[in-house]
Design a protein around this motif. Structure first.
Motif, short mmCIF file in Angstrom:
data_model
loop_
_atom_site.label_atom_id
_atom_site.label_comp_id
_atom_site.label_asym_id
_atom_site.label_seq_id
_atom_site.Cartn_x
_atom_site.Cartn_y
_atom_site.Cartn_z
N ALA A 267 0.83 -1.20 0.00
CA ALA A 267 0.00 0.00 0.00
C ALA A 267 0.86 1.25 0.00
O ALA A 267 0.64 2.19 -0.78
N LYS A 268 1.87 1.29 0.87
CA LYS A 268 2.73 2.47 0.96
C LYS A 268 3.61 2.61 -0.28
O LYS A 268 3.86 3.72 -0.75
N ALA A 269 4.09 1.48 -0.82
CA ALA A 269 4.87 1.54 -2.05
C ALA A 269 4.01 2.07 -3.20
O ALA A 269 4.48 2.84 -4.04
N GLY A 270 2.74 1.66 -3.24
CA GLY A 270 1.83 2.15 -4.27
C GLY A 270 1.62 3.65 -4.18
O GLY A 270 1.58 4.34 -5.21
N GLU A 271 1.50 4.16 -2.97
CA GLU A 271 1.35 5.61 -2.79
C GLU A 271 2.61 6.34 -3.24
O GLU A 271 2.54 7.41 -3.84
N SER A 272 3.76 5.75 -2.95
CA SER A 272 5.02 6.37 -3.36
C SER A 272 5.11 6.45 -4.88
O SER A 272 5.47 7.49 -5.44
N VAL A 273 4.78 5.36 -5.57
CA VAL A 273 4.79 5.35 -7.03
C VAL A 273 3.77 6.36 -7.57
O VAL A 273 4.00 6.99 -8.61
N GLY A 274 2.66 6.54 -6.85
CA GLY A 274 1.66 7.53 -7.27
C GLY A 274 2.25 8.92 -7.38
O GLY A 274 1.95 9.67 -8.32
N GLU A 316 9.15 10.02 -0.75
CA GLU A 316 10.15 9.40 0.12
C GLU A 316 9.54 9.02 1.46
O GLU A 316 9.89 7.99 2.05
N SER A 317 8.61 9.85 1.93
CA SER A 317 7.94 9.55 3.19
C SER A 317 7.12 8.27 3.07
O SER A 317 7.16 7.40 3.95
N TYR A 318 6.37 8.15 1.98
CA TYR A 318 5.60 6.92 1.74
C TYR A 318 6.53 5.71 1.68
O TYR A 318 6.24 4.64 2.24
N LEU A 319 7.65 5.86 0.96
CA LEU A 319 8.55 4.72 0.78
C LEU A 319 9.24 4.34 2.08
O LEU A 319 9.49 3.15 2.34
#
Length: 376
Positions: A267-274, A316-319
């Motif tokens: 989920a967090k990686a998906g937000e980062s890619v977003g 970066e925060s999401y990742l």
């Protein structure tokens, strides 16, 4: 690495980012994370073609065999609560006739599968499924494995035509075709995921419901971008959290603790890619997308360059949150190096587009193309 933009993971591109250099280093030293990732990225074009054929065959069967496509469309619009997805009744017959031709349907499928979210996720699902199966000592038949992985990849792909219909920023001549395809894509995803059992299907349905909530907030902000806020942006990103998180959960066979850990990390990686995708879209379109983190940060700072600097920090925060999943893994989890390497590829993707934006110095153009005097 897989991506619709093949140049992203060439040596010259990797040399341009800190994460890319680490990727190259791991490749030279043949470290475990690289070797695990390479295993699933090997022969990816051939495997992706096989997946595409399976998807296309199922979709063509759905299109030509439906006795009442108008009712199917109506049910889908009601379920998604999105009038934008509706295809007028007087168009359905012609669109269906067009999509009944295998070569034309293949073209539309190829277009929606040409997505970084789809192509970057493709090898990851195989790896996560195998990792969980190994940890839980499960040995599911290959047909079941393929159905579960295919179903979730098809569900991820459904977001592509739906986004294009709402955004209206590409494939304008194919939007009617996408509208007719959407209900059948969802049905195929459900049928395949159901082969993993009731628990897995229930998890998917809950995730799809959350994704629709995020999509609804996104659509409302497109109509009224002046309503953009931190809370609403977090609501928009619910679609990334729901789609990718649910996929991670079910690749772990919806069994704890891995189901929770995969859900959190994906989920967090998906937000980062977003965030990286929003930067890439700004470069491609010469405009800041609405809604997006760059738009939110512009509204709060009135500085285009700063808005992208902050978007990069947000990615970066999401990742960094995604990497917390690594510390949640059981001590004997064999695929931890794979996930570490995966997060490196996400970091490189975001860094590449951010660096490219600065290299092109598009900030004056992006400021000029901001058409609405937004106010908080």
């Amino acid at each position: 690495m897989s991506s619709k933009d093949d140049f992203l993971f060439r040596k010259s591109a990797l040399m341009g980012t800190k994460s890319g250099k680490e990727i190259l280093k791991q490749g030279i030293l043949r470290e475990k994370g690289y070797k695990q990732f390479y295993k699933y990225n090997n022969n990816i074009e051939e495997r992706f073609q096989d997946f595409t054929k399976r998807f296309l065959l199922s979709l063509h069967t759905q299109v030509i065999s439906d006795p009442n496509p108008a009712l199917t469309m109506k049910k889908f619009v009601e379920e998604t609560a999105s009038g934008e997805m509706a295809l007028e009744d007087n168009k359905i017959s012609d669109v269906r006739a067009r999509l009944s031709k295998p070569e034309l349907l293949a073209d539309r499928v190829s277009r929606i599968l040409n997505s970084n979210f789809v192509k970057m996720t493709f090898p990851v699902l195989d790896a996560l499924f195998d990792a969980a199966s190994l940890y839980y000592k499960q040995n599911l038949p290959s047909e079941t494995r393929n159905a579960i992985v295919d179903g979730h990849l098809i569900a991820i792909d459904l977001s592509e035509p739906m986004d294009r219909i709402i955004d209206r920023d590409e494939d304008l001549e194919y939007l009617d075709d996408y509208k007719l395809m959407n209900p059948y894509i969802l049905e195929i995803a459900r049928e395949k995921i159901s082969q993993g059992g009731d628990s897995m299907l229930k998890s998917f349905e809950e995730g799809f419901k959350d994704a629709r909530i995020g999509q609804s907030i996104d659509a409302k902000l497109k109509m009224k971008p002046e309503l953009i806020s931190d809370e609403n942006m977090n609501g928009c990103y619910k679609k990334y959290r729901a789609i990718m998180g649910t996929t991670g959960r079910n690749m772990a066979l919806n069994i704890k603790p891995l189901s929770e850990i995969f859900n959190f990390g994906m989920a967090k990686a998906g937000e980062s890619v977003g965030c990286g995708n929003e930067i890439q879209d700004a470069i491609k379109n010469g405009a800041i997308k609405s809604p997006s983190w760059p738009l939110y940060f512009f509204v709060t700072t009135n500085n285009v360059k700063k808005s992208f600097d902050l978007t990069m920090k947000k990615s970066e925060s999401y990742l960094n949150e995604a990497r917390m999943a690594l510390d949640m893994l059981p001590p004997d989890f064999d695929y931890k190096p794979f996930l570490e390497f995966l997060f490196l590829t996400v970091s490189h993707y975001n860094q590449y587009w951010y660096n490219d934006l600065n290299r092109r110095d598009l900030y004056p153009l992006l400021h000029k193309n901001l058409s609405l005097p937004l106010k908080m």
